[in-house]
Scaffold this motif. Structure first.
Motif, mmCIF file in Angstrom:
data_model
loop_
_atom_site.group_PDB
_atom_site.id
_atom_site.type_symbol
_atom_site.label_atom_id
_atom_site.label_comp_id
_atom_site.label_asym_id
_atom_site.label_seq_id
_atom_site.Cartn_x
_atom_site.Cartn_y
_atom_site.Cartn_z
ATOM 1 N N PHE A 336 -30.208 -49.174 -0.017
ATOM 2 C CA PHE A 336 -30.615 -47.772 0.579
ATOM 3 C C PHE A 336 -30.286 -47.778 2.114
ATOM 4 C CE2 PHE A 336 -34.537 -50.188 0.000
ATOM 5 C CZ PHE A 336 -35.224 -50.358 1.517
ATOM 6 N N GLY A 337 -30.367 -46.486 2.635
ATOM 7 C CA GLY A 337 -30.230 -46.269 4.242
ATOM 8 C C GLY A 337 -28.557 -46.068 4.306
ATOM 9 N N ARG A 338 -28.254 -45.783 5.660
ATOM 10 C CA ARG A 338 -26.968 -45.751 5.894
ATOM 11 C C ARG A 338 -26.691 -46.493 7.273
ATOM 12 N NH1 ARG A 338 -27.028 -39.860 8.101
ATOM 13 N NH2 ARG A 338 -28.815 -40.704 8.833
ATOM 14 N N LYS A 339 -25.410 -46.947 7.242
ATOM 15 C CA LYS A 339 -24.880 -47.679 8.408
ATOM 16 C C LYS A 339 -23.869 -47.298 8.900
ATOM 17 C CE LYS A 339 -27.280 -51.938 7.759
ATOM 18 N NZ LYS A 339 -27.270 -53.484 7.231
ATOM 19 N N TYR A 340 -23.541 -47.170 10.205
ATOM 20 C CA TYR A 340 -22.454 -47.043 10.887
ATOM 21 C C TYR A 340 -21.565 -48.372 11.137
ATOM 22 C CZ TYR A 340 -18.988 -45.993 14.458
ATOM 23 O OH TYR A 340 -17.934 -45.646 15.348
ATOM 24 N N ILE A 341 -20.381 -48.497 10.735
ATOM 25 C CA ILE A 341 -19.678 -49.732 10.957
ATOM 26 C C ILE A 341 -18.247 -49.613 11.599
ATOM 27 C CG2 ILE A 341 -18.824 -51.610 9.647
ATOM 28 C CD1 ILE A 341 -21.075 -51.223 7.625
ATOM 29 N N ARG A 342 -18.063 -50.239 12.530
ATOM 30 C CA ARG A 342 -16.715 -50.163 12.945
ATOM 31 C C ARG A 342 -16.016 -51.673 13.105
ATOM 32 N NH1 ARG A 342 -15.878 -47.868 19.231
ATOM 33 N NH2 ARG A 342 -16.929 -46.224 18.388
ATOM 34 N N LEU A 343 -14.751 -51.508 12.757
ATOM 35 C CA LEU A 343 -13.972 -52.682 12.251
ATOM 36 C C LEU A 343 -12.754 -52.758 13.251
ATOM 37 C CD1 LEU A 343 -13.965 -52.306 8.563
ATOM 38 C CD2 LEU A 343 -15.202 -54.197 9.886
ATOM 39 N N TYR A 344 -12.502 -54.147 13.590
ATOM 40 C CA TYR A 344 -11.264 -54.466 14.470
ATOM 41 C C TYR A 344 -10.476 -55.591 13.870
ATOM 42 C CZ TYR A 344 -13.481 -51.649 18.268
ATOM 43 O OH TYR A 344 -14.124 -50.604 18.989
ATOM 44 N N SER A 345 -9.148 -55.627 14.045
ATOM 45 C CA SER A 345 -8.390 -56.607 13.307
ATOM 46 C C SER A 345 -8.482 -57.866 14.353
ATOM 47 C CB SER A 345 -6.998 -56.236 13.407
ATOM 48 O OG SER A 345 -6.248 -57.273 13.044
ATOM 49 N N PRO A 346 -8.393 -59.211 13.609
ATOM 50 C CA PRO A 346 -8.455 -60.400 14.400
ATOM 51 C C PRO A 346 -7.315 -60.500 15.381
ATOM 52 C CG PRO A 346 -8.574 -60.736 12.080
ATOM 53 C CD PRO A 346 -8.381 -59.371 12.148
ATOM 54 N N ALA A 383 -7.450 -51.185 18.483
ATOM 55 C CA ALA A 383 -7.454 -49.982 17.538
ATOM 56 C C ALA A 383 -8.647 -50.411 16.725
ATOM 57 C CB ALA A 383 -6.279 -49.838 16.826
ATOM 58 N N PHE A 384 -9.423 -49.488 16.113
ATOM 59 C CA PHE A 384 -10.364 -49.847 14.959
ATOM 60 C C PHE A 384 -10.527 -48.707 13.921
ATOM 61 C CE2 PHE A 384 -12.427 -46.577 18.097
ATOM 62 C CZ PHE A 384 -12.838 -45.725 17.100
ATOM 63 N N GLN A 385 -11.141 -49.099 12.963
ATOM 64 C CA GLN A 385 -11.566 -48.232 11.701
ATOM 65 C C GLN A 385 -13.012 -48.175 11.789
ATOM 66 O OE1 GLN A 385 -8.635 -50.762 9.161
ATOM 67 N NE2 GLN A 385 -8.322 -48.684 8.242
ATOM 68 N N SER A 386 -13.382 -47.049 10.986
ATOM 69 C CA SER A 386 -14.857 -46.950 11.081
ATOM 70 C C SER A 386 -15.258 -46.175 9.686
ATOM 71 C CB SER A 386 -15.504 -46.062 12.125
ATOM 72 O OG SER A 386 -14.902 -45.055 12.380
ATOM 73 N N CYS A 387 -16.534 -46.387 9.240
ATOM 74 C CA CYS A 387 -16.976 -45.740 8.250
ATOM 75 C C CYS A 387 -18.726 -45.393 8.465
ATOM 76 C CB CYS A 387 -16.928 -46.203 6.943
ATOM 77 S SG CYS A 387 -17.862 -47.829 6.657
ATOM 78 N N ILE A 388 -19.228 -44.640 7.604
ATOM 79 C CA ILE A 388 -20.745 -44.406 7.469
ATOM 80 C C ILE A 388 -20.987 -44.931 6.136
ATOM 81 C CG2 ILE A 388 -22.576 -42.873 7.226
ATOM 82 C CD1 ILE A 388 -21.675 -42.951 10.148
ATOM 83 N N LEU A 389 -21.346 -46.123 6.037
ATOM 84 C CA LEU A 389 -21.578 -46.599 4.637
ATOM 85 C C LEU A 389 -22.770 -46.274 4.009
ATOM 86 C CD1 LEU A 389 -19.996 -48.812 2.888
ATOM 87 C CD2 LEU A 389 -21.994 -50.679 3.686
ATOM 88 N N MET A 390 -22.616 -45.661 2.876
ATOM 89 C CA MET A 390 -23.886 -44.900 2.297
ATOM 90 C C MET A 390 -24.264 -45.695 1.066
ATOM 91 S SD MET A 390 -23.699 -42.035 3.677
ATOM 92 C CE MET A 390 -24.551 -40.610 2.604
ATOM 93 N N PRO A 391 -25.577 -45.269 0.495
ATOM 94 C CA PRO A 391 -26.118 -46.105 -0.545
ATOM 95 C C PRO A 391 -25.139 -46.288 -1.888
ATOM 96 C CG PRO A 391 -27.690 -44.802 0.160
ATOM 97 C CD PRO A 391 -26.621 -44.407 0.946
ATOM 98 N N GLY A 392 -25.127 -47.292 -2.302
ATOM 99 C CA GLY A 392 -24.201 -47.423 -3.571
ATOM 100 C C GLY A 392 -22.579 -47.920 -3.294
#
Length: 419
Positions: A336-346, A383-392
């Motif tokens: 539950f809840g939402r998270k903002y996540i940003r990802l960068y390659s190694p 460069a990055f990728q991102s998402c708002i991770l939602m419940p489920g």
């Protein structure tokens, strides 16, 4: 006052009936005087017919105190990885004998529950993980109000996610912080229940992050878990809490407190920032582990199921995991809840300015959402990728992938680290 006969019989049934069955086996060397203390405690416990008398319970309690105090010094004498398992077992036995003494003497059960939790957190398993079995019995005999802990706040709202988050909560109702914008060109791909082969060939082998949907819809936690549910199931349980917005802050620290105190202080009233980041929660409270499932995709790894590390992440809006990388593959499941996540390659590691110190070498010095581009000019090249991770939703984070995580609401996530 003696323990109720029914409770003592239930507790005593968790242990071997005869003294020789309570082996006190230790995985290493300890001083002979410590072994003698353990044997004396065993003799007191097994020598009494039925419930120990008040004098015997008092002696057992003193021996538990001595065993815990002595082994505690050993546990804190140096780096945790250098602590011998035998001393952790001695500490667990000290907690066990102390808890049993509390029950035998007919004392309130909350201190005995805390002793069990301390043994589970700091000790090592003894007698087929007897502390985990003992604490479930004790918790069931606590008065209902003590099981939950102190009552929570006054404003009734739901975490983000509506019905999937469970029953209505009593949490604070101030204005949420702005939600970061995810640009289309930076958005992570989403997949609905891909086959094992498709996930392996297109994401695991090429090491590409992806958001998976539909794979945790059947988990009981999606209908059961809520702030109120945690108070019911684990309110009286003692857990370690990280205090501070993020672990790189100078004021960051850790302390032990009950789940209900954590919820009241950091979730309901939010007197300061605190986060329950627990690597042992599901072993400590098996009722919660029964509500989740290891993702099937973990079978594509090299290790066994027992090698998978399951972590709990529970905290208020605004908690942050600074940009860092982990040494294993990771499935981050949002309950539950939402998270903002940003990802960068190694491959961008040099542009992310990892800390030079060994203890933080896996963590970037850059504040992702407010970078100092004068001090870290090459960060703009990453460069990055991102998402708002939602419940489920479940995010696959490949090994060594850099990731920044910010809770946008009261949030509970479960991560699975696997090889």
């Amino acid at each position: 006052m003696a323990a109720p006969a029914g409770l003592w019989a239930e507790v005593r049934a968790l242990l071997p009936g005869a003294e020789q069955g309570l082996t006190l086996a230790l995985s290493g060397d300890v001083e002979d005087c410590v072994r003698l203390l353990l044997q004396r405690a065993r003799g007191l416990l097994c020598g009494a017919a039925g419930r120990p008398c008040a004098a015997t319970a008092a002696q057992l309690r003193r021996l538990g105190d001595v065993l815990r105090d002595y082994s505690w010094e050993k546990l804190n004498a140096g780096p945790w990885r250098e602590v011998g398992k035998a001393w952790r077992q001695v500490y667990a036995y000290g907690c066990l004998f102390g808890a049993l003494a509390e029950v035998a003497a007919g004392r309130p059960l909350a201190p005995a529950v805390r002793l069990c939790d301390m043994g589970l957190l700091m000790g090592a398993s003894v007698l087929d993980n007897v502390l985990a079995r003992l604490v479930r019995v004790l918790q069931a005999h606590l008065p209902r109000a003590e099981r939950r802990g102190p009552a929570a706040g006054t404003a009734e709202v739901r975490p983000w996610g509506g019905p999937a988050a469970g029953t209505a909560e009593r949490v604070r109702t101030d204005h949420p912080s702005p939600v970061p914008v995810v640009q289309l060109e930076d958005a992570l791909p989403h997949l609905q229940c891909p086959s094992l082969e498709h996930f392996r060939d297109n994401y695991l082998i090429p090491q590409k992050p992806v958001v998976l949907e539909g794979i945790m819809d059947h988990w009981p936690c999606m209908k059961k878990w809520s702030v109120d549910y945690f108070c019911q199931v684990a309110g009286c349980r003692t857990v370690p809490v990280e205090v501070g917005t993020q672990y790189t802050d100078e004021e960051w620290s850790q302390k032990l407190m009950t789940v209900s105190d954590f919820i009241n202080q950091y979730i309901v009233n939010k007197n300061s920032m605190g986060y329950l980041a627990q690597h042992q929660l599901f072993d400590q409270i098996p009722e919660l582990k029964e509500d989740i499932s290891i993702p099937d995709y973990c079978c594509l790894g090299e290790g066994e199921e027992d090698d998978i590390t399951i972590n709990a992440w529970f905290g208020p809006e605004g908690t942050i995991s600074p940009l860092h990388q982990d040494p294993q593959q990771n499935f981050l499941a949002q309950v539950f809840g939402r998270k903002y996540i940003r990802l960068y390659s190694p491959q961008d590691s040099e542009n992310l300015y990892p800390h030079e110190s060994q203890i933080l070498h896996n963590t970037s010095q850059v504040d992702v959402e407010d970078p100092d581009l004068v001090k870290f000019p090459n960060f703009r090249k990453a460069a990055f990728q991102s998402c708002i991770l939602m419940p489920g939703q479940v995010l696959f984070i490949p090994v060594k992938y850099w990731h920044y995580v910010k809770s946008l609401d009261i949030s509970f996530s479960v991560s699975f680290w696997w090889s």
